[in-house]
Design a protein around this motif. Structure first.
Motif, short mmCIF file in Angstrom:
data_model
loop_
_atom_site.label_atom_id
_atom_site.label_comp_id
_atom_site.label_asym_id
_atom_site.label_seq_id
_atom_site.Cartn_x
_atom_site.Cartn_y
_atom_site.Cartn_z
N GLU A 69 0.81 -1.22 0.00
CA GLU A 69 0.00 0.00 0.00
C GLU A 69 0.84 1.27 0.00
N GLY A 70 2.11 1.13 0.34
CA GLY A 70 2.97 2.30 0.38
C GLY A 70 2.78 3.09 1.65
N GLU A 71 2.90 4.42 1.52
CA GLU A 71 2.81 5.30 2.68
C GLU A 71 1.34 5.49 3.08
N VAL A 72 1.04 5.19 4.33
CA VAL A 72 -0.33 5.29 4.83
C VAL A 72 -0.34 6.20 6.05
N LYS A 73 -1.30 7.12 6.06
CA LYS A 73 -1.42 8.05 7.18
C LYS A 73 -1.88 7.30 8.43
N THR A 74 -1.23 7.58 9.54
CA THR A 74 -1.61 6.94 10.80
C THR A 74 -2.51 7.86 11.61
N GLU A 75 -3.26 7.25 12.51
CA GLU A 75 -4.11 8.02 13.42
C GLU A 75 -3.59 7.84 14.83
N ARG A 76 -3.39 8.93 15.53
CA ARG A 76 -2.92 8.87 16.91
C ARG A 76 -4.11 8.99 17.86
N ASP A 77 -3.96 8.41 19.02
CA ASP A 77 -5.07 8.39 19.98
C ASP A 77 -5.44 9.78 20.44
N TYR A 78 -6.70 9.95 20.71
CA TYR A 78 -7.20 11.17 21.34
C TYR A 78 -6.86 11.15 22.82
N GLY A 79 -6.78 12.34 23.41
CA GLY A 79 -6.77 12.45 24.87
C GLY A 79 -8.19 12.27 25.38
N ARG A 80 -8.29 12.06 26.69
CA ARG A 80 -9.59 11.87 27.31
C ARG A 80 -9.71 12.77 28.54
N PHE A 128 -14.68 2.86 30.35
CA PHE A 128 -15.28 2.77 29.01
C PHE A 128 -15.04 4.05 28.20
N LEU A 129 -15.22 5.20 28.82
CA LEU A 129 -15.06 6.47 28.11
C LEU A 129 -13.60 6.76 27.77
N CYS A 130 -12.67 6.12 28.47
CA CYS A 130 -11.25 6.33 28.22
C CYS A 130 -10.68 5.40 27.16
N GLU A 131 -11.47 4.43 26.73
CA GLU A 131 -11.00 3.45 25.75
C GLU A 131 -10.71 4.11 24.40
N PRO A 132 -9.70 3.61 23.67
CA PRO A 132 -9.46 4.11 22.31
C PRO A 132 -10.69 3.98 21.42
N ARG A 133 -11.47 2.92 21.60
CA ARG A 133 -12.65 2.72 20.75
C ARG A 133 -13.80 3.65 21.11
N ALA A 134 -13.65 4.44 22.18
CA ALA A 134 -14.68 5.43 22.54
C ALA A 134 -14.38 6.78 21.92
N SER A 135 -13.59 6.80 20.87
CA SER A 135 -13.13 8.07 20.28
C SER A 135 -14.24 8.88 19.63
N TRP A 136 -15.40 8.28 19.37
CA TRP A 136 -16.51 9.01 18.74
C TRP A 136 -17.59 9.37 19.77
N ILE A 137 -17.29 9.16 21.04
CA ILE A 137 -18.23 9.52 22.11
C ILE A 137 -17.71 10.80 22.74
N ASN A 138 -18.48 11.86 22.59
CA ASN A 138 -18.05 13.19 23.04
C ASN A 138 -19.27 13.98 23.48
N GLY A 139 -19.16 14.63 24.64
CA GLY A 139 -20.28 15.42 25.16
C GLY A 139 -21.33 14.58 25.87
N LEU A 140 -21.00 13.33 26.18
CA LEU A 140 -21.96 12.44 26.84
C LEU A 140 -22.02 12.73 28.34
N HIS A 141 -23.23 12.73 28.88
CA HIS A 141 -23.44 12.77 30.32
C HIS A 141 -23.98 11.41 30.71
N LEU A 142 -23.10 10.54 31.17
CA LEU A 142 -23.46 9.16 31.47
C LEU A 142 -23.88 9.07 32.94
#
Length: 276
Positions: free
Chosen positions: A148-159, A253-267
């Protein structure tokens, strides 16, 4: 043991020498995080050290004294963390104080104690952490992938996770100032969730516990538990108070890398006692 999804992440948990904060520290460490166990006063150092010793990542975690109700404590906590580790990935704003009195009996001293810690401390600490969260990816963040050659990487979000309270929205009697401070942090969460993610590469969420059987609650005695009985009977999930580890799981759960699309939640973690 849970998957080590937070391996190498540096997490600050405030007020983590006891109660929900200690449970959160253990939860994040069980997922591999290096945890900074914050405690406010020198006389609590042994208690905080016991929490660190109980962590799955005890060999890399530390406890740091910093009184977050002061104007200098929040910056002290961040400076010491960055000195030791170089960055911060996760901030859990857990430290808090409650004073329950009839409104007519609440004083300016009560106001200062609660507002300075529960609200101003969260405000100042979060400001201090922002420059040390993971930086956004740049076009240079690429890797070579065979075929695939050069592929852009994604770095983790802060929490950033703020521990609020169902009092912020359920508005119980005797908690004018406490509920007000937690309402302020509830509002902080919603504002920051819109303002901070793109600039600081983070998500911002809140967890609101209901009544939780911490050491403080357990020490309150039989009379207090009798007074709590009607509340527990109204809780749909079960006739009991929450366990600290149940609140901690919501934070993890909210700190997990896979929770990167959860934002503004009041759990709300209250067993259904309060449903907004």
């Amino acid at each position: 043991m849970p998957d080590q999804t937070l391996h190498g992440k540096v997490a600050i948990v405030t007020g983590a020498n006891t109660g929900i904060g200690a449970a959160i520290a253990r939860e994040l460490a069980s997922r591999g995080a290096i945890v900074v166990v914050n405690y406010p006063f020198p006389q609590l150092a042994d208690q905080a050290k016991q929490v660190v010793d109980s962590l799955a990542t005890a060999s890399t975690s530390v406890c740091i004294e910093a009184d977050l109700s002061t104007t200098t404590g929040p910056q002290k906590l961040v400076d010491e963390t960055v000195r030791l580790y170089g960055w911060v990935d996760i901030l859990v704003n857990n430290a808090g104080l409650a004073i329950n009195k009839p409104f007519a009996e609440q004083t300016l001293d009560d106001w200062d104690k609660l507002v300075n810690l529960n609200a101003r401390g969260v405000f100042l600490l979060t400001q201090a952490v922002l420059p040390h969260l993971p930086q956004p990816p740049s076009p240079k963040d690429t890797i070579e992938v065979p075929g695939e050659g050069e592929v852009k990487t994604e770095r983790d979000y802060g929490r950033i996770v703020n521990i609020v309270s169902i009092s912020a929205r359920a508005a119980p009697p005797l908690q004018t100032i406490y509920a007000g401070t937690k309402g302020m942090v509830d509002s902080f969460t919603r504002v920051w969730a819109k303002e901070l993610p793109r600039k600081y590469n983070c998500t911002v969420n809140a967890v609101s516990p209901g009544p939780t059987m911490t050491e403080g609650f357990a020490a309150a005695g039989e009379e207090f538990m009798t007074a709590m009985r009607p509340v527990m009977e109204q809780t749909p999930v079960g006739d009991r108070m929450a366990r600290p580890e149940e609140i901690a799981f919501a934070v993890g759960f909210l700190c997990e890398p896979r929770a990167s699309w959860i934002n503004g939640l009041h759990l709300v973690a209250s067993g259904g006692l309060f449903i907004d």
